[in-house]
Design an enzyme around this catalytic site. Structure first.
Site, PDB file in Angstrom:
ATOM      1  CG  HIS A 432      -1.785   1.165   1.406  1.00 52.81           C
ATOM      2  ND1 HIS A 432      -3.123   1.168   1.073  1.00 52.81           N
ATOM      3  CD2 HIS A 432      -1.519   2.416   1.872  1.00 52.81           C
ATOM      4  CE1 HIS A 432      -3.639   2.369   1.331  1.00 52.81           C
ATOM      5  NE2 HIS A 432      -2.684   3.146   1.818  1.00 52.81           N
ATOM      6  CD  GLU A 433       1.698   3.627   3.778  1.00 47.60           C
ATOM      7  OE1 GLU A 433       1.902   4.694   3.155  1.00 47.60           O
ATOM      8  OE2 GLU A 433       0.688   3.462   4.491  1.00 47.60           O
ATOM      9  CG  HIS A 436       0.489   6.451  -0.668  1.00 48.63           C
ATOM     10  ND1 HIS A 436      -0.580   7.080  -1.270  1.00 48.63           N
ATOM     11  CD2 HIS A 436      -0.009   5.876   0.462  1.00 48.63           C
ATOM     12  CE1 HIS A 436      -1.673   6.889  -0.542  1.00 48.63           C
ATOM     13  NE2 HIS A 436      -1.358   6.162   0.518  1.00 48.63           N
ATOM     14  CG  HIS A 439       0.455   8.959  -7.058  1.00 53.02           C
ATOM     15  ND1 HIS A 439      -0.662   9.331  -6.358  1.00 53.02           N
ATOM     16  CD2 HIS A 439       0.349   9.574  -8.258  1.00 53.02           C
ATOM     17  CE1 HIS A 439      -1.409  10.122  -7.097  1.00 53.02           C
ATOM     18  NE2 HIS A 439      -0.817  10.294  -8.262  1.00 53.02           N
TER      19      HIS A 439
END
Length: 649
Positions: A432-433, A436, A439
């Site tokens: 998940h991290e 980020h 991105h």
């Protein structure tokens, strides 16, 4: 110095870095005011934003994560000072005029590219929500309200974590040992949601959520001040102001989304509650009514009983090294990107177990740096998060300023006999991290104001949640999950069981999120509120969630997300809906499809916040999704996978 910033070799350096940034910003303000309207105006505004963010963003991270108190304190001070300057600039009439001249010049505006136009409009929006268009007296009022709101947010946030005390004689003797003793008192610091003893959970719930009068006053003042500010600058409610520019666009759409989702979930949620009630009757026949303190515990019991997913069985297959290899191989196949460990200089990192990764593209070269602060240490907050330390942007000299981010997790250290082993939940959080972080690396915009994850909240979680779908796909997991001792791969049925176990009581879990999101919308909707915040909680809980409200409790006083996600708590659900649609349509057939990876980069990651979020989603899905589409995507994720069901039966 920290992150290679020479001034930050000692805490005092924050003052120096801050003075430099403020000096630079003064020169840029003068330059902006004397520059004729044109693309250069936007460039100068972005440089101004960059000068302040380079210190503020870095300080934001240091103030919570640095082990040295002196550094934390200096960073906190820098955040406060720069925050004050930003508030002042947002109400600087002359500075605003220079931007207004540009926006009013139709000829120049039509010659700008869409990204530059959007960035100019976003800067204008920052001025407007600070009340720039008001007369001087009202402008002062707006500044004061902003300052007051900031203080209330900090006070409320502190209050959400404070333990409650109770005279120890009130509790039966056999459960007292669950709580910290302090003289004749017991401290209750949380909900003890995983405790198998129903009585302990009930006591913790009733004591921890007992209303604190000061905290209640803070919340009421915070909600009223947010509403006053929103109305002062021309919005109906705080929610209308907060949702400007988001994927949802306005509170009406959010309410429609939550109501439709709630309707679709209701039958499934009822079934989930019935299953939990049966389980409670089996384990505790005297008292089988399902209460709010039962939901997290009994859903866990059902999961474990049905699928035998003891984390201990999985951890040996998820060593940190294996998981990082898995991410590296996924990014390499999907996006042509590799992660390389970099040597750090003296004083560059804040703890010796921090690792620095260079993110390198096969043809474009170095894209940026990720600092991995993965391990537990005393005083380190227990949240998993991603911080932008420096945003990417095109510099005046034509070079690209590389983005720098930190990923913070709380993993256990390796031991003499074993490397760091991750539970399935930790592995999913790592993915998940990393979503980020990618991105941030690939949102290579010209302007740092919209770089990477600087985009609307309800879009920001899409790339990270999408990574969870990869983390739960056997084809991906099979690339890296190996037993650290034997090298044996993780059996397929174990991955399927894990994925299916997440669907147990998932409707009730989602219904709980809908309830929190609905509560957040009402609190930030029309004021004055029709009832007290506690009465609204009771009414919304019984209508939207379905488990009874417990008298003399005030859960909203522990709802810390009201601070950072005011009127936007729905974002997580909406981002998940988009991620689900992207996964099913673009990656479910082949999670390593390079052409899809490139389309994902081009349509969704590359723009940061420089393009309207719904347009990015349209570009990826090649259609414009409706509220119904969002709801269907979330609900269809709850369906059991037939193949696994048969295999397990």
């Amino acid at each position: 110095g920290l992150f290679g910033v020479p001034e930050l070799s000692c805490p005092e350096g924050f003052q120096e870095a801050q003075d430099k940034a403020l000096q630079e910003s003064e020169q840029l303000v003068q330059k902006a005011c004397s520059t004729p309207p044109g693309p250069e105006t936007v460039m100068i505004f972005d440089q101004l934003s960059d000068a302040l963010c380079r210190v503020a963003d870095l300080a934001d991270f240091v103030k919570i994560a640095h082990p040295d108190f002196a550094f934390r304190e200096a960073a906190e001070e820098a955040c406060r000072n720069i925050g004050t300057v930003v508030e002042k600039l947002n109400t600087d009439v002359e500075l605003c005029q220079s931007l207004r001249r540009l926006l009013a010049d139709k000829v120049v505006m039509s010659s700008l590219d869409p990204e530059t136009r959007r960035v100019a409009e976003l800067f204008m929006f920052d001025f407007e929500i600070s009340g720039i268009h008001l007369d001087e007296e009202k402008r002062k009022k707006a500044v004061n309200l902003n300052v007051r709101i900031l203080d209330l947010c900090n006070e409320f946030l502190t209050g959400t974590h404070l333990p409650n005390k109770i005279d120890k004689h009130v509790l039966p003797e056999h459960i007292r040992y669950n709580f910290t003793a302090e003289g004749n008192y017991l401290q209750v610091a949380g909900l003890h949601a995983d405790c198998p003893d129903d009585l302990v959970r009930e006591a913790a719930y009733k004591i921890f959520l007992y209303p604190n009068a000061e905290q209640l006053t803070r919340l009421e003042e915070l909600l009223a001040s947010r509403n006053s500010l929103a109305q002062l600058v021309g919005y109906d409610t705080f929610a209308h102001r907060a949702l400007q520019g988001t994927m949802a666009k306005n509170p009406e759409t959010v309410t429609q989304f939550l109501e439709k989702l709630s309707d679709q979930l209701s039958k499934r949620t009822q079934k989930d509650f019935e299953m939990m009630t049966k389980m409670k009757m089996k384990l505790n026949p005297q008292n089988s009514k399902l209460m709010p303190w039962d939901h997290p515990y009994y859903s866990g019991v059902l999961r474990a009983e049905r699928y035998n997913i003891d984390p201990g069985l999985y951890c040996p297959f998820f060593s940190l090294g294996a998981c990082m290899e898995g991410l590296n191989s996924l990014f390499s196949r999907l996006l042509g990107i590799s992660l390389y460990a970099e040597q750090t200089q003296r004083g560059e990192i804040w703890s010796e177990d921090v690792r620095k990764l260079a993110v390198v593209h096969e043809t474009e070269g170095l894209l940026g740096y990720i600092y991995c602060d993965f391990f537990q240490r005393p005083d380190k907050p227990h949240q998993d998060c991603h911080f932008t330390v420096r945003g990417g942007r095109l510099r005046e000299n034509g070079e690209y300023q590389l983005p720098v981010v930190v990923l913070m997790l709380s993993l256990p250290h390796s031991t003499r006999g074993a490397p760091t082993l991750l539970s399935p939940g930790m592995m999913e959080n790592l993915f998940h991290e990393m979503g980020h972080a990618m991105h941030s690396m690939l949102g290579r915009t010209r302007y740092q104001h919209v770089t990477g994850t600087r985009c609307p909240t309800d879009f920001a979680e899409v790339p990270s949640i999408l990574m969870e779908y990869f983390a739960n796909d056997y084809r991906v997991v099979n690339q890296f999950a190996r037993h650290y001792k034997t090298g044996q791969p993780l059996p397929k049925n174990m991955v399927s069981r894990l994925c299916e176990s997440k669907k147990v009581c998932a409707a009730a879990d989602m219904q709980l999120q809908v309830f929190y999101a609905a509560l957040d919308q009402i609190y930030h909707g029309k004021h004055p509120l029709k009832k007290s915040t506690t009465e609204i909680l009771k009414e919304t809980q019984e209508k939207v969630y379905g488990l009874p409200y417990v008298p003399n409790t005030a859960w909203q006083l522990r709802f810390s997300h009201l601070v950072g996600y005011g009127a936007k708590y729905y974002s997580y659900l909406m981002s998940r809906a988009v991620a689900s649609m992207v996964w099913k349509q673009c990656f479910a057939q082949d999670p390593f499809d390079r052409a899809m990876g490139e389309r994902y980069r081009r349509e969704m990651l590359a723009h940061g916040g420089g393009k309207e979020p719904i347009l990015m989603v349209q570009g990826m899905l090649q259609k414009s999704p409706s509220v119904e589409d969002f709801v269907d995507a979330l609900v269809s994720d709850l369906d059991q996978d037939f193949e696994t069901f048969i295999m397990d039966s």
